[in-house]
Each structure stands twice: as C-alpha cells, then as structure tokens.
Design an enzyme around this catalytic site. Structure first.
Site, PDB file in Angstrom:
ATOM      1  N   LYS A 126      -1.730  11.791   6.499  1.00 30.10           N
ATOM      2  CA  LYS A 126      -0.273  11.910   6.528  1.00 30.10           C
ATOM      3  C   LYS A 126       0.138  12.843   5.396  1.00 30.10           C
ATOM      4  O   LYS A 126       0.197  12.448   4.233  1.00 30.10           O
ATOM      5  CB  LYS A 126       0.442  10.561   6.350  1.00 30.10           C
ATOM      6  CG  LYS A 126       1.951  10.682   6.620  1.00 30.10           C
ATOM      7  CD  LYS A 126       2.788   9.640   5.926  1.00 30.10           C
ATOM      8  CE  LYS A 126       3.165  10.035   4.518  1.00 30.10           C
ATOM      9  NZ  LYS A 126       4.042  11.239   4.424  1.00 30.10           N
ATOM     10  N   GLY A 146       4.976  11.971   9.062  1.00 27.06           N
ATOM     11  CA  GLY A 146       5.897  10.859   8.906  1.00 27.06           C
ATOM     12  C   GLY A 146       6.369  10.758   7.476  1.00 27.06           C
ATOM     13  O   GLY A 146       5.920  11.509   6.602  1.00 27.06           O
ATOM     14  N   GLY A 174       7.277   8.154   4.002  1.00 29.63           N
ATOM     15  CA  GLY A 174       6.583   7.074   3.307  1.00 29.63           C
ATOM     16  C   GLY A 174       6.941   5.705   3.834  1.00 29.63           C
ATOM     17  O   GLY A 174       6.059   4.831   3.964  1.00 29.63           O
ATOM     18  N   GLY A 218       7.910   4.886   6.829  1.00 31.67           N
ATOM     19  CA  GLY A 218       7.475   4.668   8.199  1.00 31.67           C
ATOM     20  C   GLY A 218       5.962   4.705   8.343  1.00 31.67           C
ATOM     21  O   GLY A 218       5.266   3.693   8.180  1.00 31.67           O
ATOM     22  N   VAL A 219       5.439   5.895   8.618  1.00 30.81           N
ATOM     23  CA  VAL A 219       3.991   6.054   8.812  1.00 30.81           C
ATOM     24  C   VAL A 219       3.224   5.669   7.555  1.00 30.81           C
ATOM     25  O   VAL A 219       2.176   5.012   7.627  1.00 30.81           O
ATOM     26  CB  VAL A 219       3.668   7.502   9.231  1.00 30.81           C
ATOM     27  CG1 VAL A 219       2.154   7.743   9.235  1.00 30.81           C
ATOM     28  CG2 VAL A 219       4.242   7.795  10.610  1.00 30.81           C
ATOM     29  N   GLY A 220       3.737   6.063   6.388  1.00 29.40           N
ATOM     30  CA  GLY A 220       3.023   5.754   5.147  1.00 29.40           C
ATOM     31  C   GLY A 220       2.821   4.264   4.946  1.00 29.40           C
ATOM     32  O   GLY A 220       1.711   3.804   4.668  1.00 29.40           O
ATOM     33  N   GLU A 274      -3.928   8.987  -7.330  1.00 29.37           N
ATOM     34  CA  GLU A 274      -3.814  10.108  -8.273  1.00 29.37           C
ATOM     35  C   GLU A 274      -2.314  10.325  -8.440  1.00 29.37           C
ATOM     36  O   GLU A 274      -1.642  10.820  -7.545  1.00 29.37           O
ATOM     37  CB  GLU A 274      -4.521  11.339  -7.706  1.00 29.37           C
ATOM     38  CG  GLU A 274      -4.901  12.358  -8.781  1.00 29.37           C
ATOM     39  CD  GLU A 274      -3.742  13.249  -9.155  1.00 29.37           C
ATOM     40  OE1 GLU A 274      -3.092  12.958 -10.192  1.00 29.37           O
ATOM     41  OE2 GLU A 274      -3.457  14.209  -8.438  1.00 29.37           O
ATOM     42  N   CYS A 326       1.022  17.643 -11.640  1.00 23.56           N
ATOM     43  CA  CYS A 326       0.908  16.369 -12.357  1.00 23.56           C
ATOM     44  C   CYS A 326       0.147  16.530 -13.670  1.00 23.56           C
ATOM     45  O   CYS A 326       0.334  15.748 -14.598  1.00 23.56           O
ATOM     46  CB  CYS A 326       0.228  15.324 -11.476  1.00 23.56           C
ATOM     47  SG  CYS A 326      -1.338  15.870 -10.759  1.00 23.56           S
ATOM     48  N   GLU A 361       8.278  12.077 -16.501  1.00 23.09           N
ATOM     49  CA  GLU A 361       7.710  13.258 -15.848  1.00 23.09           C
ATOM     50  C   GLU A 361       8.841  14.027 -15.176  1.00 23.09           C
ATOM     51  O   GLU A 361       9.507  13.514 -14.278  1.00 23.09           O
ATOM     52  CB  GLU A 361       6.655  12.847 -14.821  1.00 23.09           C
ATOM     53  CG  GLU A 361       5.964  14.044 -14.189  1.00 23.09           C
ATOM     54  CD  GLU A 361       4.888  13.650 -13.187  1.00 23.09           C
ATOM     55  OE1 GLU A 361       3.865  14.354 -13.108  1.00 23.09           O
ATOM     56  OE2 GLU A 361       5.070  12.629 -12.484  1.00 23.09           O
TER      57      GLU A 361
END
Length: 479
Positions: A174, A205, A207, A209-211, A249, A282, A382
């Site tokens: 995803k 998708g 986060g 929904g599909v996540g 990560e 990051c 961040e």
C-alpha cells in the site's frame, strides 16, 4: 489527466471492489495531475487472500530462483528509470534532476545490494561444527503488508519489496496515496519480471481504510511500515491483537555535532544535506550543534549557504529544491516557523510564507534559525521541511546530552578531525546510525533507528533477515 484506478491483485489488474476516486495533486501547481482509486476492506482482503494462496509455492521456490527474479526486476527498473522519475516528480514534487538521480537511484542501489547479500547468505546451514545434527533454517515470515511513504517512494518500496521477495514472503503493497503513480509503474515491472501470481499485490488506499485493514488482518504475518511516529504507534496497537511482526521506520530529529576542529566544508555540507529533498527526509540533520569557538562564523556561513538555495517547480531541470508534498505539510511547516520566531529563536535565513515570486504551489523558503535552545518546539518536533535549527555547545559532554535529549533516535552526525573523539561520539550517541565527517554509509549498511524512530533494520542482509524467521532443527541427518 492520468487515470490509474485499477489494483494489481493475484497477477491481474483489477477494478476496485470498494473503491472511490481520489485526485492526486501536483504540489508545484496545486492542480490535480491524476486520479486513482482508494480501496476498501474488500480490496485489502482480496489482496491478502492472493498473497496467502501464493505463499506455500513462493516459500518453496529455491532462493537462487527468487534472486534471479529480483535480478530481472532490477534490469527492468533501470530501463524504466525516466518513467519512474517523472511519476515521482509530478506527484510528490521532487525536482526532476533529483528524481532521476537520487530518487530513482536509491531503488536500483538497494536492489543491487540485496542481490549481492542474498547470494552470500546461507538460508539453510549447520548450527556449528560441534553440532552436526542441529540445523538452522531461515524461513519466510509469511504474508507481509508493506506500507510506504511519499517522501522517498522508490527508496522505501525497493527496500521492502526486494527484501521480502528474496526472503520468500508474499506481499501486499500500500503506497502513499500522495505519491502512488511510481508504485503503479513498479507493479508493472513486477508483472513484467515474471513473479508468480499473488507474490506481489498492490492496493491503493488511505491509512484509515486499507492501511488499518492490512495491519490488523489475521492473515497478515508481518507489517513493514515507514512513516510518522504517530502512525507507527497506531499500527503497533492495531497489530497487537494478532501478534504479528511489526517493523517500523519512523521519524527523526538528527543532531549534526560540529566541533571546532571540523573540516572547512562541514557547515555547508550540513545545510545542503538538510535542504535536500526539500527537507523531507526522516534522517535529515535538522539540529546543527556547533561548538562555541566557531559558532558565530558557522551561523553566518549557514545563513549564506541557505540564501543561495533556490526554489523552483519540480518539472524544471536544475539543482534547486521543489515544493513540499501537500497543503497539510505546508501549513504545518509554516506554523512551526512562526513558532520558532515566537519562542525567541533568531531567524537568519528564510522565514514564513512562500519564496519571492511564488503565489501558488506548496513552496517553503529555505529557513535557518540560530540561538535555538533545547526546550524550543523547533528543536524537538520533526518539521519535515527545509528548516534548520542551530544550537551552541561548549563541551563534548554538553553536545552528547543535547543530541540525545530527544524522543527520536534515527541518524546523528559528527564533524571532527579528532578520530578518537569521533569514535567516542559514535559509541554514545543514541541512534541507529551515526555518520561522521561526510562519509556515507557503505552499500548494504543497515538503515533504522531506536527509541521513537522505530525498530528493525532495512537494506542489505539486515533487511532480508527482517523478513525471515529462524527455525532450529535437531536430529538432522547430514545429507
């Protein structure tokens, strides 16, 4: 307008079962550039079912054959480099030259390193010379959900897909809905390379929904996620009920410790590293800690370097930085710049608002703050934009305390010509990676963090091992 509504499931491009249209916005223009579908639970379930069905056959495929398919993938990837670069540039705002070199190059770099590492790895070996009847077998974790971010799309997709494929895992990818076009091209490459049906599946998708469905799915054995710490925490909670393996990560707030004896390019190197990819990394060295003896000179130099960083549309060739990915990120960054000013940091370059001559597009002025203190918001959060915070320190002990005073622990940086001090710093800085004096990590070196920067490691043999379980066998008959 590009239209890419279908998903890649079980070796076929299929229409969504529970999809809804989503416009991908070009951050350079703020105009829609593509339409994709955001899937639902039914789409995630179909992809997981395909991966589960393909798992026994793929696990049983000899490693040499899995490696050969990744080699074919690499060949196709290199050939489609321009298409991948254009896809990343238009959707997430990477300037086209950076997309062609660093963004596309990261993917081929990782695939090459996986192939090299895998050819030397023993997936099946004796425990040791003293135990000839004990065997260690490295076995695929199983079905892996791979959730990737928008900021370095091919870097993260290849780090996950390459390792999972070689390990013998089947997978559902995803990608970020902010940068989905390159992932669709990558899925086409997986199909062309000849991976068996169901080994690799792609579902677009969001986060929620599909996540969420993937990370909590009972038939998913592992989640490998790259993104924000906030999302990583939510994923860990969602995955806990099924006790699946979770690799994270996450964010970072890297300290770049510049001692008085640092080489003459240290400050410039640090500023340009911070501004690379418009600060959307990051592992960016976002806190520059400078020893007091050279502090004033370093601030002056950092401001001058930042002032020369140009901003422009992602479609234009050249060595400039592009926009940040979307309006949400732009608004967040503007708020943090204003917060830095309000809390008393000294603005020496850039500042709020768009750069001169821009009234549209999610462009941010390359910004440098001096006289930042550890308690300030810009020293702790961040920012994920082209914003550098400079802080002063007197002693090595103070630098260590400030550098480690963060919830993150991804990458720290050290600049000194004293090798003993450099090594001493590397041992005490609490981060998964330490880079010294501008020397990049070697091919195959592990990437990952500690504390709220996540867990697990990606790249090289370390990345492959994250997708493997260790099986100990006794009573083995040597063959």
């Amino acid at each position: 307008m590009i239209e890419k509504r279908n998903f890649f499931i079980n070796g076929q491009w299929v229409a969504p079962l529970a999809g809804r249209d989503y416009e991908v916005i070009n951050p350079s223009t703020e105009e829609p550039c593509a339409v994709i579908s955001l899937g639902g639970e039914a789409d995630a379930d179909a992809a997981v079912a395909a991966a589960k069905a393909a798992l026994p056959g793929w696990m049983a495929t000899p490693p040499a054959e899995r490696i050969a398919l990744v080699e074919k993938l690499l060949e196709l990837y290199v050939a489609k480099g321009e298409e991948l670069a254009q896809a990343m540039s238009i959707a997430m705002g990477a300037p086209i030259d950076l997309a062609r070199t660093q963004q596309v190059g990261a993917g081929s770099f990782h695939l090459k390193n996986f192939i090299t590492a895998a050819k030397e790895f023993q997936f099946d070996r004796p425990l040791n010379d003293r135990a000839p009847n004990d065997r260690i077998i490295y076995e695929a974790v199983g079905v892996a959900a791979l959730i990737t971010p928008w900021n370095w799309p091919m870097n993260q997709i290849t780090l996950k897909v390459g390792a999972a494929a070689i390990a013998g895992c089947t997978m559902v990818l995803k990608p970020s809905e902010e940068s989905p076009l390159d992932a669709i091209v990558f899925a086409e490459l997986m199909e062309e390379a000849g991976f068996p049906a169901g080994v690799f599946n792609l579902v677009n998708g969001d986060g929620m929904g599909v996540g969420s469905r993937l990370t909590g799915h009972p038939d998913v054995d592992m989640v490998s996620f790259t993104g924000s710490t906030r999302a990583g925490i939510a994923i860990s909670k969602n995955a806990a009920d099924t006790l699946k393996k979770v690799h994270l990560e996450l964010g970072g707030k890297g300290a770049n410790v510049i001692f008085a004896d640092a080489d003459e390019k240290a400050v410039k190197r640090g500023v340009l590293h911070m501004m690379n990819n418009t600060g959307q990394s990051c592992n960016a060295p976002s806190r520059m800690l400078v020893q007091s003896e050279i502090y004033d000179k370093a601030v002056e130099e950092a401001a001058a370097v930042a002032a020369k960083v140009t901003v422009g549309p992602a479609s234009e060739e050249g060595n400039h930085i592009g926009p940040v990915v979307n309006e949400t990120q732009w608004t967040k960054i503007q708020g943090l710049i204003e917060k830095g000013i309000a809390e008393g940091a000294r603005l020496v370059a850039g500042g709020p608002g768009r750069p001169e001559n821009f009234n549209k597009g999610f462009y941010v002025r390359p910004t440098v703050f001096a006289d930042v203190t550890p308690d300030m918001t810009i020293a702790r959060e961040e920012i994920f934009g082209p914003v550098l915070s400079i802080m002063k320190f007197d002693t090595e002990e103070e630098a260590i305390t400030v550098a480690n005073d963060t919830e993150y622990g991804l990458t720290n940086y050290v600049q000194t010509q004293d090798p003993t001090r450099a090594n001493r710093m590397a041992r005490v800085l609490r981060s998964g990676m330490v880079e010294m004096n501008g020397k990049p990590r070697a091919p195959g070196a592990p990437f990952g963090g500690m504390k709220q920067s996540g867990n697990g490691r990606e790249a090289g043999i370390f990345g492959i091992e994250d997708f493997l379980e260790i099986k100990a066998v006794s009573g083995w008959t040597p063959e």
